[in-house]
Design a protein around this motif. Structure first.
Motif, PDB file in Angstrom:
ATOM      1  N   UNK A 275      24.923 -61.958 -11.812  1.00  0.00           N
ATOM      2  CA  UNK A 275      23.958 -60.748 -11.664  1.00  0.00           C
ATOM      3  C   UNK A 275      22.619 -61.041 -11.845  1.00  0.00           C
ATOM      4  N   UNK A 276      21.482 -61.037 -11.411  1.00  0.00           N
ATOM      5  CA  UNK A 276      20.470 -61.534 -12.026  1.00  0.00           C
ATOM      6  C   UNK A 276      18.994 -60.544 -10.749  1.00  0.00           C
ATOM      7  N   UNK A 286      11.588 -73.668 -12.318  1.00  0.00           N
ATOM      8  CA  UNK A 286      12.955 -74.711 -12.433  1.00  0.00           C
ATOM      9  C   UNK A 286      13.785 -75.109 -11.340  1.00  0.00           C
ATOM     10  N   UNK A 287      14.092 -76.309 -11.045  1.00  0.00           N
ATOM     11  CA  UNK A 287      14.433 -76.708  -9.976  1.00  0.00           C
ATOM     12  C   UNK A 287      16.064 -77.141 -10.714  1.00  0.00           C
ATOM     13  N   UNK A 301      23.837 -70.200 -11.932  1.00  0.00           N
ATOM     14  CA  UNK A 301      22.737 -70.435 -13.061  1.00  0.00           C
ATOM     15  C   UNK A 301      22.075 -70.044 -13.530  1.00  0.00           C
ATOM     16  N   UNK A 302      20.913 -69.173 -12.715  1.00  0.00           N
ATOM     17  CA  UNK A 302      19.912 -67.880 -13.096  1.00  0.00           C
ATOM     18  C   UNK A 302      20.869 -67.283 -13.730  1.00  0.00           C
ATOM     19  N   UNK A 303      21.984 -66.710 -13.566  1.00  0.00           N
ATOM     20  CA  UNK A 303      21.660 -65.163 -14.933  1.00  0.00           C
ATOM     21  C   UNK A 303      22.631 -65.851 -15.708  1.00  0.00           C
ATOM     22  N   UNK A 304      23.104 -67.701 -15.836  1.00  0.00           N
ATOM     23  CA  UNK A 304      23.400 -67.654 -17.313  1.00  0.00           C
ATOM     24  C   UNK A 304      22.073 -67.914 -18.306  1.00  0.00           C
ATOM     25  N   UNK A 305      20.852 -68.573 -17.742  1.00  0.00           N
ATOM     26  CA  UNK A 305      20.018 -68.969 -18.302  1.00  0.00           C
ATOM     27  C   UNK A 305      18.741 -68.227 -18.158  1.00  0.00           C
ATOM     28  N   UNK A 306      19.603 -66.343 -17.667  1.00  0.00           N
ATOM     29  CA  UNK A 306      17.862 -65.318 -17.490  1.00  0.00           C
ATOM     30  C   UNK A 306      16.682 -65.938 -16.518  1.00  0.00           C
ATOM     31  N   UNK A 307      17.158 -66.822 -16.200  1.00  0.00           N
ATOM     32  CA  UNK A 307      15.970 -66.855 -14.620  1.00  0.00           C
ATOM     33  C   UNK A 307      16.169 -65.439 -13.889  1.00  0.00           C
ATOM     34  N   UNK A 318      12.998 -69.666 -11.414  1.00  0.00           N
ATOM     35  CA  UNK A 318      11.953 -68.978 -12.329  1.00  0.00           C
ATOM     36  C   UNK A 318      12.330 -68.871 -13.404  1.00  0.00           C
ATOM     37  N   UNK A 319      11.115 -68.535 -14.172  1.00  0.00           N
ATOM     38  CA  UNK A 319      11.664 -67.646 -15.974  1.00  0.00           C
ATOM     39  C   UNK A 319      10.386 -67.758 -16.778  1.00  0.00           C
ATOM     40  N   UNK A 320      10.861 -67.028 -18.282  1.00  0.00           N
ATOM     41  CA  UNK A 320      10.005 -67.096 -19.165  1.00  0.00           C
ATOM     42  C   UNK A 320       9.898 -68.753 -20.114  1.00  0.00           C
ATOM     43  N   UNK A 321      11.260 -69.388 -19.533  1.00  0.00           N
ATOM     44  CA  UNK A 321      11.932 -70.332 -20.506  1.00  0.00           C
ATOM     45  C   UNK A 321      13.061 -71.691 -19.643  1.00  0.00           C
ATOM     46  N   UNK A 322      12.844 -72.752 -19.841  1.00  0.00           N
ATOM     47  CA  UNK A 322      13.454 -73.598 -19.465  1.00  0.00           C
ATOM     48  C   UNK A 322      14.448 -73.423 -19.670  1.00  0.00           C
ATOM     49  N   UNK A 323      15.194 -73.790 -19.311  1.00  0.00           N
ATOM     50  CA  UNK A 323      16.746 -74.119 -20.328  1.00  0.00           C
ATOM     51  C   UNK A 323      16.862 -75.284 -21.561  1.00  0.00           C
ATOM     52  N   UNK A 324      17.617 -76.186 -21.911  1.00  0.00           N
ATOM     53  CA  UNK A 324      17.802 -77.376 -22.260  1.00  0.00           C
ATOM     54  C   UNK A 324      18.483 -78.251 -21.745  1.00  0.00           C
TER      55      UNK A 324
END
Length: 399
Positions: A275-276, A286-287, A301-307, A318-324
């Motif tokens: 769910x995003x 982010x690619x 993947x997007x849902x897991x990382x808030x994207x 896309x998002x306001x942070x980049x996953x580690x």
């Protein structure tokens, strides 16, 4: 096609005399510029063995890219091309730890070496006696059993000549890796693999099965009720693996596994939340890793990382942070894709070295770079994609 090894070649190369000759050969450069001269020198000392020595040393030098601690292994050219990278084989073996396993297309033993570390009993079979001899050598080297002789049982591994389409063991799990070439060309048609994938699945119907496939295989043409796992290593998608239902978790039909030579592995499945929200572009693009994209798990993947997605049909996130540990592109400017305004914007920003990434649009990055002629000094990245029906350009800072 490479040199055609015989069983006699393998016996010699695995002997003490062959090992010494290989060490001598490895001192030569064996480059295109020196190959003829090097061969002449070797023929004076090793005669008809020279071609096998040269081919083995050249294959060993290539093997280091994908196989760990394989400096004393033997290969054929085709077998090395299809050999599973060590990290990928190890990951698969860990999923099978504690089970008895039969690799029905064992080739030169790259999978067997890893299975032997975690499985109580392993069988490797192949129709090619040369590859079986090579597998016996590689197992002895990998496990520290240095006695000579072929087909020797090494610890918990037995080798046998057998047709992959004729079941001949009672192992709990069958592993197969069909060859991906038909008529000398790489194929993505399941029916043209060797052995054909539909025949292989039929032969082991009702048994636990893991089948290594090319990631470009058309999975929609398969009637597969288990899991399809897509695996990447160091950012490159390496393979897909079909896992029968008995070897996966309930409800899982897709998995992405991301391996790294320098960091921990991670995976996700279609059982994870997806769910995003729908929002405009954030600060970053982010690619996702190719395994995530090929497995169809971009939303997960997007849902897991808030994207969230730039467009529901496009894999860029896309998002306001980049996953580690992930490469992100910070957005500097957004515009519709029109070459004249784009050229002016690049000039205004002193853009020079230009990385161009595209998805969902029919644009050749090299041809575009030639047309827009970036001549500045500042490196940038262009991401060109489609949002709705509109081709859109994001000018980004190069990470």
């Amino acid at each position: 096609m490479g040199y055609g090894f015989s069983r006699d070649d393998v016996a010699y190369l695995g002997s003490a005399a062959g090992s010494a000759a290989l060490a001598e050969t490895d001192r030569l450069t064996l480059t295109p510029a020196t190959l003829l001269r090097d061969l002449e020198s070797l023929r004076r000392e090793f005669g008809d063995r020279s071609a096998a020595l040269v081919e083995t040393v050249r294959l060993r030098r290539r093997a280091g890219v994908k196989l760990v601690d394989a400096g004393e292994w033997l290969f054929t050219d085709d077998a090395l091309q299809q050999a599973t990278p060590t990290a990928v084989a190890r990951q698969r073996a860990l999923r099978l730890a504690g089970r008895t396993v039969h690799d029905v297309t064992c080739s030169i033993g790259a999978e067997l070496v890893e299975l032997a570390q975690v499985c109580p009993s392993v069988i490797g079979s192949d129709l090619d006696p040369v590859r079986l001899d090579i597998a016996a050598h590689n197992l002895r080297v990998a496990t520290g059993a240095h006695s000579e002789g072929v087909r020797e049982a090494v610890r918990n591994v037995v080798l046998a000549k057998a047709d992959a389409l004729v079941p001949c063991s009672t192992a709990e799990v069958i592993i197969a890796d069909p060859a991906r070439r038909a008529d000398g060309r790489r194929t993505h048609d399941p029916a043209k693999l060797q052995p054909p994938l539909p025949d292989l699945l039929a032969a082991y119907s009702g048994r636990d099965l893991a089948v290594k496939c090319a990631p470009g295989l058309d999975f929609d043409r398969l009637d597969w009720s288990g899991e399809i796992e897509v695996v990447s290593l160091d950012g490159a998608v390496r393979e897909a693996c079909l896992w029968s239902a008995g070897l996966t978790e309930p409800g899982v039909t897709r998995r992405a596994t991301v391996l790294s030579s320098s960091g921990p592995a991670w995976s996700m499945t279609d059982a994870d939340p997806d769910d995003i929200g729908e929002r405009g572009p954030g600060e970053w693009i982010i690619d996702p890793d190719g395994a995530v994209v090929r497995a169809g798990l971009v939303r997960h993947y997007a849902a897991k990382h808030g994207l969230w997605q730039l467009d529901p049909r496009i894999a860029y996130l896309t998002g306001d942070t980049v996953p580690e540990g992930v490469r992100g592109f910070r957005i500097l400017h957004r515009m519709d894709y029109k070459e004249k305004p784009l050229r002016a914007e690049l000039h205004r920003r002193d853009c020079g070295p230009l990385e161009i990434l595209t998805r969902g649009v029919d644009i050749d990055p090299d041809a575009l770079r030639t047309r827009i002629k970036p001549r500045g000094s500042q490196p940038h990245t262009l991401i060109i994609t489609r949002i709705g029906r509109t081709p859109t350009v994001f000018l980004c800072a190069t990470p």
